[in-house]
Write an enzyme that holds these catalytic residues in place. Sequence first.
Site, PDB file in Angstrom:
ATOM      1  N   ASP A 128      30.872  23.300  18.339  1.00  0.00           N
ATOM      2  CA  ASP A 128      30.127  22.222  18.968  1.00  0.00           C
ATOM      3  C   ASP A 128      30.592  22.048  20.407  1.00  0.00           C
ATOM      4  O   ASP A 128      31.713  21.635  20.657  1.00  0.00           O
ATOM      5  CB  ASP A 128      30.347  20.923  18.172  1.00  0.00           C
ATOM      6  CG  ASP A 128      29.281  19.895  18.485  1.00  0.00           C
ATOM      7  OD1 ASP A 128      28.692  19.966  19.594  1.00  0.00           O
ATOM      8  OD2 ASP A 128      29.053  19.026  17.648  1.00  0.00           O
ATOM      9  N   ARG A 130      28.960  20.220  22.652  1.00  0.00           N
ATOM     10  CA  ARG A 130      28.288  19.080  23.280  1.00  0.00           C
ATOM     11  C   ARG A 130      29.294  18.158  23.959  1.00  0.00           C
ATOM     12  O   ARG A 130      30.371  17.915  23.454  1.00  0.00           O
ATOM     13  CB  ARG A 130      27.499  18.299  22.243  1.00  0.00           C
ATOM     14  CG  ARG A 130      26.329  19.097  21.723  1.00  0.00           C
ATOM     15  CD  ARG A 130      25.566  18.345  20.681  1.00  0.00           C
ATOM     16  NE  ARG A 130      26.364  18.083  19.509  1.00  0.00           N
ATOM     17  CZ  ARG A 130      25.867  17.569  18.396  1.00  0.00           C
ATOM     18  NH1 ARG A 130      24.614  17.246  18.339  1.00  0.00           N
ATOM     19  NH2 ARG A 130      26.637  17.364  17.360  1.00  0.00           N
TER      20      ARG A 130
END
Length: 205
Positions: A128, A130
């Site tokens: 991830d 993000r």
Amino acid sequence: MTDDQRQNMPAEAEIPTRYGALRLHVFTDAEGKEHVAAVAGEVRNQRSVLCRIHSECLTSEIMGSLKCDCREQLETALGRIGQEGGVVVYLRQEGRGIGLANKIRAYALQNEGADTVDANRMLGLPDDLRSYKLAGRILQDIGVLSVRLMTNNPSKISGLSNAGMTVESHEPLICDVDGLASGYLQVKRDRMGHLLPGDWRSPTL
Ligand SMILES: [Zn+2]
């Protein structure tokens, strides 16, 4: 109007939507990507603003992919702010930040049996990527003082807090999930710490 004058003009306007009137504010990051805050009602200088931080998912939102529930989550969140007021921050970070091409490469590996976490690792990519720093800055820019966050992902709560935005409380975002997405959601729960509706317990920050 000169280029300079246009650049200095805020990129925001109210538009009618199926969720009611939304004021769209566009923010351009250092890489030139354009992110959006969709605002319903008054949020400036407000506390406990109902808020969703949503990452772009072209496959689900545009192509109708049933591999994830992003489109349903986005529509549910826009419906909620349309009724109650609030903000949806839409970040252009496809595929949990790895980009569309890598996401599609990962899907090809998943079609051969890998789960979503293993597929990213096989491609040498993190689970991830993000970042919520940008979301924190966007919320501050539109004058939000603190949020009531709609999320099933506990790391989003800490990410936003670390970005300087106070998360007063959080609540699950519950939407109907098509059967095909349920396997993906199980992996998100079992391997990435997400909460599914049946798992939700009282908030812990
Ligand atoms: Zn998705």
